[in-house]
Design a protein around this motif. Structure first.
Motif, PDB file in Angstrom:
ATOM      1  N   PHE A 189       0.832  -1.196   0.000  1.00 18.27           N
ATOM      2  CA  PHE A 189       0.000   0.000   0.000  1.00 18.27           C
ATOM      3  C   PHE A 189       0.872   1.254   0.000  1.00 18.27           C
ATOM      4  O   PHE A 189       0.661   2.175  -0.788  1.00 18.27           O
ATOM      5  CB  PHE A 189      -0.935   0.005   1.209  1.00 18.27           C
ATOM      6  N   PHE A 190       1.874   1.302   0.890  1.00 15.43           N
ATOM      7  CA  PHE A 190       2.733   2.483   0.949  1.00 15.43           C
ATOM      8  C   PHE A 190       3.536   2.640  -0.334  1.00 15.43           C
ATOM      9  O   PHE A 190       3.755   3.759  -0.792  1.00 15.43           O
ATOM     10  CB  PHE A 190       3.644   2.442   2.176  1.00 15.43           C
ATOM     11  N   ASP A 191       3.966   1.544  -0.922  1.00 15.77           N
ATOM     12  CA  ASP A 191       4.661   1.625  -2.203  1.00 15.77           C
ATOM     13  C   ASP A 191       3.760   2.242  -3.270  1.00 15.77           C
ATOM     14  O   ASP A 191       4.198   3.081  -4.057  1.00 15.77           O
ATOM     15  CB  ASP A 191       5.130   0.242  -2.663  1.00 15.77           C
ATOM     16  N   SER A 192       2.489   1.839  -3.295  1.00 18.85           N
ATOM     17  CA  SER A 192       1.569   2.385  -4.299  1.00 18.85           C
ATOM     18  C   SER A 192       1.276   3.865  -4.044  1.00 18.85           C
ATOM     19  O   SER A 192       1.136   4.646  -4.979  1.00 18.85           O
ATOM     20  CB  SER A 192       0.264   1.584  -4.350  1.00 18.85           C
ATOM     21  N   VAL A 193       1.220   4.281  -2.756  1.00 25.05           N
ATOM     22  CA  VAL A 193       1.012   5.702  -2.439  1.00 25.05           C
ATOM     23  C   VAL A 193       2.199   6.523  -2.931  1.00 25.05           C
ATOM     24  O   VAL A 193       2.031   7.582  -3.555  1.00 25.05           O
ATOM     25  CB  VAL A 193       0.798   5.895  -0.913  1.00 25.05           C
ATOM     26  N   VAL A 194       3.407   6.048  -2.681  1.00 25.86           N
ATOM     27  CA  VAL A 194       4.604   6.752  -3.121  1.00 25.86           C
ATOM     28  C   VAL A 194       4.656   6.813  -4.642  1.00 25.86           C
ATOM     29  O   VAL A 194       4.963   7.850  -5.233  1.00 25.86           O
ATOM     30  CB  VAL A 194       5.872   6.080  -2.540  1.00 25.86           C
ATOM     31  N   GLN A 195       4.315   5.717  -5.293  1.00 26.12           N
ATOM     32  CA  GLN A 195       4.318   5.673  -6.757  1.00 26.12           C
ATOM     33  C   GLN A 195       3.287   6.643  -7.324  1.00 26.12           C
ATOM     34  O   GLN A 195       3.563   7.381  -8.264  1.00 26.12           O
ATOM     35  CB  GLN A 195       4.037   4.249  -7.251  1.00 26.12           C
ATOM     36  N   ALA A 196       2.104   6.689  -6.726  1.00 21.04           N
ATOM     37  CA  ALA A 196       1.062   7.616  -7.182  1.00 21.04           C
ATOM     38  C   ALA A 196       1.511   9.066  -6.996  1.00 21.04           C
ATOM     39  O   ALA A 196       1.284   9.923  -7.859  1.00 21.04           O
ATOM     40  CB  ALA A 196      -0.239   7.360  -6.433  1.00 21.04           C
ATOM     41  N   GLU A 197       2.180   9.348  -5.882  1.00 25.70           N
ATOM     42  CA  GLU A 197       2.689  10.700  -5.615  1.00 25.70           C
ATOM     43  C   GLU A 197       3.739  11.082  -6.645  1.00 25.70           C
ATOM     44  O   GLU A 197       3.755  12.202  -7.150  1.00 25.70           O
ATOM     45  CB  GLU A 197       3.266  10.773  -4.199  1.00 25.70           C
ATOM     46  N   ASN A 198       4.615  10.157  -6.997  1.00 28.31           N
ATOM     47  CA  ASN A 198       5.642  10.417  -8.016  1.00 28.31           C
ATOM     48  C   ASN A 198       5.013  10.685  -9.376  1.00 28.31           C
ATOM     49  O   ASN A 198       5.440  11.578 -10.100  1.00 28.31           O
ATOM     50  CB  ASN A 198       6.620   9.253  -8.102  1.00 28.31           C
ATOM     51  N   GLU A 199       4.017   9.886  -9.718  1.00 28.21           N
ATOM     52  CA  GLU A 199       3.340  10.083 -11.011  1.00 28.21           C
ATOM     53  C   GLU A 199       2.606  11.428 -11.041  1.00 28.21           C
ATOM     54  O   GLU A 199       2.594  12.099 -12.069  1.00 28.21           O
ATOM     55  CB  GLU A 199       2.379   8.928 -11.278  1.00 28.21           C
ATOM     56  N   LYS A 200       2.034  11.801  -9.907  1.00 24.58           N
ATOM     57  CA  LYS A 200       1.339  13.090  -9.801  1.00 24.58           C
ATOM     58  C   LYS A 200       2.334  14.240 -10.003  1.00 24.58           C
ATOM     59  O   LYS A 200       2.038  15.215 -10.688  1.00 24.58           O
ATOM     60  CB  LYS A 200       0.658  13.189  -8.445  1.00 24.58           C
ATOM     61  N   LYS A 201       3.510  14.114  -9.396  1.00 20.82           N
ATOM     62  CA  LYS A 201       4.540  15.140  -9.551  1.00 20.82           C
ATOM     63  C   LYS A 201       4.976  15.269 -11.001  1.00 20.82           C
ATOM     64  O   LYS A 201       5.151  16.364 -11.507  1.00 20.82           O
ATOM     65  CB  LYS A 201       5.757  14.811  -8.676  1.00 20.82           C
ATOM     66  N   LYS A 202       5.167  14.112 -11.649  1.00 24.79           N
ATOM     67  CA  LYS A 202       5.576  14.116 -13.050  1.00 24.79           C
ATOM     68  C   LYS A 202       4.533  14.774 -13.927  1.00 24.79           C
ATOM     69  O   LYS A 202       4.841  15.511 -14.858  1.00 24.79           O
ATOM     70  CB  LYS A 202       5.856  12.690 -13.546  1.00 24.79           C
ATOM     71  N   ALA A 203       3.273  14.512 -13.642  1.00 25.78           N
ATOM     72  CA  ALA A 203       2.175  15.052 -14.446  1.00 25.78           C
ATOM     73  C   ALA A 203       2.024  16.564 -14.264  1.00 25.78           C
ATOM     74  O   ALA A 203       1.617  17.266 -15.186  1.00 25.78           O
ATOM     75  CB  ALA A 203       0.864  14.361 -14.088  1.00 25.78           C
TER      76      ALA A 203
END
Length: 166
Positions: A148-162
């Motif tokens: 779950f925490f890995d997916s939250v971090v990944q989503a945050e990274n993708e949000k930053k990139k976008a």
């Protein structure tokens, strides 16, 4: 048979006799010795007396439970510390508070040498109490928490990139 032993006839259900006979064979005793041993144990138990073997067995089981709980506590602490570290490192520096920085420093100290990792702790739990379904459920829950925490971090990274201008 000792000279003070008396012979007695006893009616038992067939399945109970079979279970007693099986236990007697496993304990390398005669059927009479098995019945006598079980009756003596029931009297000792009702009187609050225990044998040395029973006490040692209880202490061994308590020690295993204690060790298992210590390992689970250490693994949960390590997992939470790793999550604090990951989240802090992913957070923009301008959003990091002093309190969060203190939590980060504390988490880093918890994950130093000698702190069991999640997989190591889970492996120890499963070796200590392989039949314990609670330990197995905890291990699965910890793995799910990590995912779950890995997916939250990944989503945050993708949000930053976008949101970054091209």
């Amino acid at each position: 048979m000792a000279s003070e032993d008396v012979q007695t006839n006893l009616r038992l259900p067939a399945d109970l006799k079979d279970r007693l006979q099986t236990s007697a064979s496993e304990n390398n005793r005669s059927l009479s010795a098995e019945v006598a041993s079980r009756l003596e144990a029931s009297y000792r138990s009702s009187e609050g007396l225990v044998t040395k073997a029973e006490l040692e067995d209880s202490l061994r089981k308590a020690a295993l439970r204690f060790e298992s709980e210590q390992i689970m506590t250490a693994s949960i602490r390590t997992m939470l510390a790793n999550n604090v570290i990951r989240l802090f490192e992913q957070l923009d520096p301008d959003r990091r508070t002093d309190a969060f920085a203190d939590a980060y420093d504390f988490a880093k100290s918890l994950t130093g040498r000698g702190s069991p990792g999640l997989e190591e702790a889970i492996a120890k739990i499963m070796r200590v109490e392989p039949i314990n379904s609670q330990a197995s459920k905890l291990a699965s829950a910890l793995r799910e928490q990590e995912s779950f925490f890995d997916s939250v971090v990944q989503a945050e990274n993708e949000k930053k990139k976008a949101t970054k201008p091209a």
